[in-house]
Design an enzyme around this catalytic site. Structure first.
Site, PDB file in Angstrom:
ATOM      1  N   GLY A   1     -25.241 -13.342   9.213  1.00  0.00           N
ATOM      2  CA  GLY A   1     -26.385 -12.470   8.981  1.00  0.00           C
ATOM      3  C   GLY A   1     -27.563 -13.219   8.383  1.00  0.00           C
ATOM      4  O   GLY A   1     -28.727 -12.950   8.695  1.00  0.00           O
TER       5      GLY A   1
ATOM      6  N   CYS B   1     -21.859  -6.702   7.843  1.00  0.00           N
ATOM      7  CA  CYS B   1     -21.029  -7.423   6.863  1.00  0.00           C
ATOM      8  C   CYS B   1     -20.512  -6.492   5.777  1.00  0.00           C
ATOM      9  O   CYS B   1     -19.592  -6.846   5.032  1.00  0.00           O
ATOM     10  CB  CYS B   1     -21.835  -8.554   6.231  1.00  0.00           C
ATOM     11  SG  CYS B   1     -22.389  -9.767   7.437  1.00  0.00           S
TER      12      CYS B   1
ATOM     13  N   TYR C   1     -37.555 -14.803  24.520  1.00  0.00           N
ATOM     14  CA  TYR C   1     -36.974 -15.500  23.377  1.00  0.00           C
ATOM     15  C   TYR C   1     -35.613 -14.872  23.057  1.00  0.00           C
ATOM     16  O   TYR C   1     -35.288 -13.779  23.535  1.00  0.00           O
ATOM     17  CB  TYR C   1     -37.900 -15.365  22.150  1.00  0.00           C
ATOM     18  CG  TYR C   1     -39.302 -15.827  22.413  1.00  0.00           C
ATOM     19  CD1 TYR C   1     -40.244 -14.971  23.002  1.00  0.00           C
ATOM     20  CD2 TYR C   1     -39.708 -17.118  22.086  1.00  0.00           C
ATOM     21  CE1 TYR C   1     -41.541 -15.399  23.259  1.00  0.00           C
ATOM     22  CE2 TYR C   1     -40.998 -17.549  22.339  1.00  0.00           C
ATOM     23  CZ  TYR C   1     -41.901 -16.686  22.923  1.00  0.00           C
ATOM     24  OH  TYR C   1     -43.178 -17.103  23.190  1.00  0.00           O
TER      25      TYR C   1
ATOM     26  N   THR D   1     -29.301  -9.502  21.343  1.00  0.00           N
ATOM     27  CA  THR D   1     -28.215  -8.664  21.844  1.00  0.00           C
ATOM     28  C   THR D   1     -26.889  -8.875  21.132  1.00  0.00           C
ATOM     29  O   THR D   1     -25.889  -8.273  21.505  1.00  0.00           O
ATOM     30  CB  THR D   1     -28.030  -8.911  23.353  1.00  0.00           C
ATOM     31  OG1 THR D   1     -28.029 -10.321  23.595  1.00  0.00           O
ATOM     32  CG2 THR D   1     -29.158  -8.287  24.144  1.00  0.00           C
ATOM     33  N   GLY D   2     -26.868  -9.737  20.150  1.00  0.00           N
ATOM     34  CA  GLY D   2     -25.700  -9.844  19.277  1.00  0.00           C
ATOM     35  C   GLY D   2     -24.480 -10.449  19.939  1.00  0.00           C
ATOM     36  O   GLY D   2     -24.569 -11.213  20.903  1.00  0.00           O
ATOM     37  N   ALA D   3     -23.350 -10.106  19.377  1.00  0.00           N
ATOM     38  CA  ALA D   3     -22.076 -10.648  19.844  1.00  0.00           C
ATOM     39  C   ALA D   3     -21.101  -9.508  20.035  1.00  0.00           C
ATOM     40  O   ALA D   3     -21.284  -8.414  19.519  1.00  0.00           O
ATOM     41  CB  ALA D   3     -21.532 -11.655  18.840  1.00  0.00           C
TER      42      ALA D   3
ATOM     43  N   GLY E   1     -30.226  -4.754  15.816  1.00  0.00           N
ATOM     44  CA  GLY E   1     -29.395  -5.230  14.704  1.00  0.00           C
ATOM     45  C   GLY E   1     -30.242  -6.009  13.723  1.00  0.00           C
ATOM     46  O   GLY E   1     -31.470  -5.894  13.686  1.00  0.00           O
TER      47      GLY E   1
ATOM     48  N   VAL F   1     -20.063 -17.327   3.060  1.00  0.00           N
ATOM     49  CA  VAL F   1     -19.423 -16.898   1.810  1.00  0.00           C
ATOM     50  C   VAL F   1     -18.748 -15.555   2.020  1.00  0.00           C
ATOM     51  O   VAL F   1     -19.139 -14.780   2.893  1.00  0.00           O
ATOM     52  CB  VAL F   1     -20.485 -16.809   0.682  1.00  0.00           C
ATOM     53  CG1 VAL F   1     -21.407 -15.603   0.873  1.00  0.00           C
ATOM     54  CG2 VAL F   1     -19.831 -16.749  -0.688  1.00  0.00           C
TER      55      VAL F   1
END
Lengths: 131, 438
Positions: free
Chosen positions: B286, B42, B264, B107-109, B9, B315
């Site tokens: 992002g 986004c 990390y 690994t994001g959400a 990502g 925003v």
């Protein structure tokens, strides 16, 4: 303007309304005065316990393109200030009669009898603002 | 050195390209379980309403970009464990392993599915992945009764674009106002006045969902389509399997090092400190992902930079209205026990004689010394510059006095000569002075 002056209040010639409430007099700004200002952005209120003489500047009001002062028509001591209006001055624009500014413990109740009643205030401000 | 990045990502991909800019020799491998390269999540809402018309353009990096930078990408590859400095993964069911010198978890959400009685019995949409977007886009139907549960950023954006596609949208929020993590109630009210095509129900307590009816404590709402946007949480499956230290997110230090050497983590999967409160938060932005990626790339290659606490500079665009926030809201500051001053000011966005249609509202939160703690802006125009200014002001602990003396730019077609932020700062300064003396 006809309905802009509640009958239970007294009025000065400087856009101020007053109301006797038990031992104190509540003071605010009249609707025709408020309507001349687009949005209040700041209200400087006096310190509690401050002694006021008749004609003393007790409150400063500010909008983006205007600022003005309110003088007290009565002698007394400031006993309360409306911090809701200090925190959100636009409350004055929304309802100037509900959103009072200061409360004064006055020394001479007779001073209130020298102020205008609602009918007198209506005539006075109609002439003043139409002039 | 071989750097393996799990997750292709924004965070993982940006880190890969930054590493390559800084070092032409190291081996860089991205392992990604999806079948596509990095895209901008986004952007998904704006594909729904065709504000972005070309789906392919949201894939920022193309195959040749990776090849030109000598970055290996293993798509359709799902990591199932890390053992003895080796990444164990599967491709089409075949198990493989890849040793690493440095490992980065990006690994994001994942989207949260709330525990609502009956939710599992009905079909519902979420908006987190490309697959989610395609399903939503295919199901767009003018006049359809669409209910969105959750008025955080994704929920509000989704409600906005669905209403623009002429669906009849109801937005349910359990808190007292929409965008509760961004806006105070008084600012949310201003925003809601612009979202006239969305029926908004606040303080919505959902008891259960039965067929196509949502039963709340004080009413019911029917739906043709249901959207669940109740937030997302860090994807911790792999981190937990590895026994990395985790709380709400993967625990990292100020250099993004996890509890294991040479491992990390960055992006949506981590937790980090919040600037004003000092508390640990999860934040899925992002802008943070790409900034962290740059920091980590430098860290790994020996140029260490400390990652500082964040101010959650956020925003969005909803139709022709822009909304954003940074730092602490009044609600949040008071909940933290802070003594604060707040000032709200609304005005015409540009000079009144140029345009009376476009408005702006700003809200500043400061402490009793006038130090800026947070800000919220709603406007019919660009707000990003002002939010970024506030982000810097908050981190530098600037005061409203300093902000009020800012040399603003001006053109009547662009912004009012008395910038609303300046006016709010001046008023805040007066309040600070008054409260100091009383």
């Amino acid at each position: 303007m006809e309905n802009d002056f509640p009958k239970d209040l007294k009025y000065s010639k400087d856009y101020v309304w007053l109301k006797k409430e038990n031992d104190v007099v509540v003071l605010g700004v009249v609707k025709p005065g408020v309507e001349q200002v687009e949005e209040f952005v700041f209200v400087m209120l006096p310190e509690k316990e401050k002694q006021l003489q008749k004609g003393d500047v007790c409150i400063s009001l500010e909008a983006v393109k205007w600022s003005g002062e309110i003088t007290t028509p009565v002698i007394g001591k400031v006993v309360d200030v409306n911090m809701d209006v200090f925190n959100n001055p636009s409350l004055l624009n929304k309802d100037p009669y509900k959103n009072w500014l200061i409360k004064i413990a006055i020394t001479d109740e007779k001073e209130l009898t020298q102020l205008m009643n609602a009918n007198e205030a209506l005539l006075y401000y109609q002439e003043k603002l139409n002039a | 050195m071989r750097v393996v990045i799990i997750g292709g990502g924004s965070a993982g991909t940006t880190c890969a390209f930054e590493l390559r800019k800084l070092n032409k020799k190291i081996e860089i491998v991205i392992i990604e379980k999806a079948n596509h390269y990095e895209y901008s999540p986004c952007a998904l809402p704006y594909l729904i309403n065709d504000e972005i018309s070309d789906f392919d353009k949201i894939f920022i990096y193309q195959k040749e970009d990776y090849e030109n930078n000598n970055i290996d990408v293993l798509l359709n590859s799902e990591v199932y464990n890390i053992v003895d400095n080796k990444v164990l993964y599967k491709v089409s069911g075949v198990e493989k392993e890849l040793p690493y010198d440095k490992l980065i978890l990006a690994t994001g959400a994942k989207a949260v599915v709330p525990k609502i009685d009956g939710l599992s019995e009905v079909d519902f949409y979420q908006l987190k992945t490309v697959a989610d977007f395609k399903k939503i886009k295919a199901g767009i139907q003018k006049g359809s009764k669409s209910v969105v549960i959750g008025a955080g950023m994704i929920g509000v954006e989704l409600a906005s674009v669905l209403s623009q596609q002429e669906e009849q949208v109801t937005l349910l929020e359990q808190e007292k106002n929409i965008l509760p993590n961004m806006l105070d109630k008084d600012m949310a009210v201003i925003l809601q006045d612009f979202l006239t095509d969305i029926k908004i129900i606040e303080n919505a307590k959902i008891s259960k969902i039965v067929k196509n009816e949502i039963v709340m404590s004080d009413g019911k709402v029917n739906f043709d389509k249901l959207f669940v946007c109740t937030g997302s949480m860090p994807n911790l499956d792999l981190a937990k399997k590895m026994t990395l230290k985790t709380n709400e997110g993967i625990v990292v230090d100020e250099f993004f090092q996890t509890s294991f050497d040479n491992v990390y983590a960055i992006g949506d999967c981590i937790e980090q400190k919040e600037f004003n409160s000092g508390k640990t938060v999860v934040s899925q932005l992002g802008s943070l992902a790409v900034l962290q990626a740059r920091f980590l790339a430098a860290n790994i290659l020996g140029n260490k930079q400390v990652w500082e606490p964040i101010v959650n500079n956020t925003v969005s665009k909803l139709g022709d209205v822009y909304v954003g926030s940074v730092g602490l809201s009044e609600t949040r500051a008071l909940a933290l026990g802070e003594k604060i001053i707040s000032v709200k000011h609304s005005d015409f966005l540009r000079s009144k004689y140029y345009s009376e249609k476009e408005k702006i509202s700003v809200k500043l939160i400061t402490d009793y010394e006038g130090v800026i703690l947070g800000g919220q802006i709603i406007a019919h125009g660009e707000v990003a510059g002002q939010l970024n200014l506030l982000a810097m002001a908050i981190k530098q602990k600037n005061t409203v006095k300093e902000l009020s003396n800012l040399e603003n730019c001006y053109n009547p077609a662009v912004i009012s000569v008395l910038s609303p932020l300046t006016v709010a700062s001046i008023v805040a300064e007066k309040k600070v002075t008054f409260l100091k003396n009383n």
